[in-house]
Scaffold this active site. Sequence first.
Site, mmCIF file in Angstrom:
data_model
loop_
_atom_site.group_PDB
_atom_site.id
_atom_site.type_symbol
_atom_site.label_atom_id
_atom_site.label_comp_id
_atom_site.label_asym_id
_atom_site.label_seq_id
_atom_site.Cartn_x
_atom_site.Cartn_y
_atom_site.Cartn_z
ATOM 1 N N LYS A 229 0.838 -1.205 0.000
ATOM 2 C CA LYS A 229 0.000 0.000 0.000
ATOM 3 C C LYS A 229 0.871 1.253 0.000
ATOM 4 C CE LYS A 229 -1.782 -2.261 3.422
ATOM 5 N NZ LYS A 229 -2.440 -2.617 4.705
ATOM 6 N N ASP A 263 -7.591 -1.489 6.210
ATOM 7 C CA ASP A 263 -8.591 -2.559 6.326
ATOM 8 C C ASP A 263 -9.531 -2.525 5.115
ATOM 9 O OD1 ASP A 263 -7.457 -3.091 8.783
ATOM 10 O OD2 ASP A 263 -8.917 -1.902 9.883
HETATM 11 N N1 ADP Z 1 -5.469 10.144 0.788
HETATM 12 C C1 ADP Z 1 -5.819 9.046 0.092
HETATM 13 N N2 ADP Z 1 -6.375 9.174 -1.137
HETATM 14 C C2 ADP Z 1 -6.735 8.097 -1.856
HETATM 15 N N3 ADP Z 1 -6.564 6.831 -1.435
HETATM 16 C C3 ADP Z 1 -6.007 6.618 -0.237
HETATM 17 C C4 ADP Z 1 -5.604 7.717 0.598
HETATM 18 N N4 ADP Z 1 -5.070 7.203 1.729
HETATM 19 C C5 ADP Z 1 -5.151 5.856 1.608
HETATM 20 N N5 ADP Z 1 -5.711 5.502 0.438
HETATM 21 C C6 ADP Z 1 -5.973 4.136 -0.049
HETATM 22 O O1 ADP Z 1 -5.995 3.246 1.063
HETATM 23 C C7 ADP Z 1 -4.890 2.319 0.981
HETATM 24 C C8 ADP Z 1 -4.339 2.075 2.345
HETATM 25 O O2 ADP Z 1 -3.869 3.269 2.892
HETATM 26 P P1 ADP Z 1 -2.472 3.354 3.617
HETATM 27 O O3 ADP Z 1 -2.448 4.655 4.319
HETATM 28 O O4 ADP Z 1 -1.380 3.096 2.632
HETATM 29 O O5 ADP Z 1 -2.562 2.095 4.595
HETATM 30 P P2 ADP Z 1 -2.646 1.936 6.176
HETATM 31 O O6 ADP Z 1 -3.976 2.525 6.636
HETATM 32 O O7 ADP Z 1 -2.575 0.452 6.387
HETATM 33 O O8 ADP Z 1 -1.457 2.685 6.691
HETATM 34 C C9 ADP Z 1 -3.893 2.940 0.005
HETATM 35 O O9 ADP Z 1 -3.100 1.961 -0.620
HETATM 36 C C10 ADP Z 1 -4.844 3.653 -0.952
HETATM 37 O O10 ADP Z 1 -5.380 2.718 -1.870
HETATM 38 O O1 ELE Z 2 -7.580 -3.313 15.749
HETATM 39 C C1 ELE Z 2 -6.845 -2.378 16.072
HETATM 40 O O2 ELE Z 2 -5.793 -2.552 16.747
HETATM 41 C C2 ELE Z 2 -7.157 -0.997 15.678
HETATM 42 O O3 ELE Z 2 -6.336 -0.128 15.796
HETATM 43 C C3 ELE Z 2 -8.479 -0.726 15.113
HETATM 44 C C4 ELE Z 2 -8.474 0.025 13.797
HETATM 45 O O4 ELE Z 2 -9.838 0.128 13.455
HETATM 46 C C5 ELE Z 2 -7.815 -0.659 12.653
HETATM 47 O O5 ELE Z 2 -6.732 -1.418 13.029
HETATM 48 C C6 ELE Z 2 -7.449 0.286 11.547
HETATM 49 O O6 ELE Z 2 -6.287 -0.108 10.853
HETATM 50 P P1 ELE Z 2 -5.802 0.551 9.451
HETATM 51 O O7 ELE Z 2 -6.810 0.141 8.442
HETATM 52 O O8 ELE Z 2 -4.446 -0.055 9.190
HETATM 53 O O9 ELE Z 2 -5.761 2.047 9.627
#
Ligand code: ADP
Ligand code: ELE
Length: 317
Positions: A229, A263
């Site tokens: 990602k 997620d």
């Molecule tokens: N500002 C944004 N604009 C568009 N898509 C986004 C944005 N932030 C995240 N995404 C989408 O969500 C996915 C996961 O976000 P990311 O921040 O890389 O992961 P995580 O929440 O696990 O740190 C990205 O690969 C992208 O597809």
């Molecule tokens: O389960 C946990 O420990 C949490 O922190 C709950 C959060 O809802 C997700 O984990 C979000 O995770 P991201 O999609 O990577 O931003």
Amino acid sequence: MSKQLNAVTFGEPMAMFYANETGPLHEVTSFSKALAGAESNVATGLSRLAHKTGYVTKLGEDNFGQFIAMALNKEGIDTDSITYTKEFSTGMLIKSKVLTGDPKVEYFRKNSAASKLSLADFDESYFASAGHLHVTSISSALSKSCHEFSLHAMEFMKKNGKTVSLDPNLRPTLWPDTETMVNTINDLATRCDWFLPGLSEGKILTGLETPEEIAGYYLQRGVSLVVIKLGPEGAYYKTATGEEGYVNGFKVKEVVDTVGAGDGFAVGVISAMLEQLTVAEAVKRGNAIGALAVMSPGDMDGLPTREGLEQFMNASV
Ligand SMILES: Nc1ncnc2c1ncn2[C@@H]1O[C@H](COP(=O)(O)OP(=O)(O)O)[C@@H](O)[C@H]1O
Ligand SMILES: O=C(O)C(=O)C[C@H](O)[C@H](O)COP(=O)(O)O
């Protein structure tokens, strides 16, 4: 008729209180309540896309436990394998509201009911009824018994010819130290088919820099698909058969809350892979749901129905 699930997942669901106003959490006076937890977010997203999904956990016999069971049922998630305990409480978290960047999250989950999930709760016929297993490494950070549950579930599904996805979901505060976190997650990764790290997570886990190098590291260790990602830029993927590419992210009007994007991304990739779409299409759907997730305040509010997903993807071409 015996149960048929498209997917199953397990982990720790929590009651989440997210701030209705900006400022340090100890000064905030108004919060809204919602369901949170990486795996319950994924179960919710899959269920909204009409993939019959089971969710396994242990809940406390308390109000948060009742709230979570109700929220999962409302989403049409199968909760038949959830167990309850009187002895331990259901976990919770509070989350700040920010205008830019990632919000601050504080957990109240040490010794929670879910952290007591153990091999004694593993129901073979339940897992055997599902086509796919989704795991996050948060479970392994919760307790020894949850880690054993993870290893057993992954091994059981692989032995039965099912696919397994793993999102590392790095939570450094839940691990004793970085070395244990890195070694445990890299070991878990060798046991999955589809590995879904963020770029910064991949760097921490491998010490490598580029998406290509990070993907190569896991492909060499037996993973069949690695998707990395890249935040707003989208994602990079590579398969064991040599398919690879960058897939652009979707344009977002306003970033409201970045938590839950990963997620949402997992929901997109897993659902599309289960529907036999191409890997590039699966990654595109991951990007679409990730983008939808950042546009809403709760972790799950942005997760679309099939109609909502199609509308968003069609409007964005
Ligand atoms: N500002 C944004 N604009 C568009 N898509 C986004 C944005 N932030 C995240 N995404 C989408 O969500 C996915 C996961 O976000 P990311 O921040 O890389 O992961 P995580 O929440 O696990 O740190 C990205 O690969 C992208 O597809
Ligand atoms: O389960 C946990 O420990 C949490 O922190 C709950 C959060 O809802 C997700 O984990 C979000 O995770 P991201 O999609 O990577 O931003």
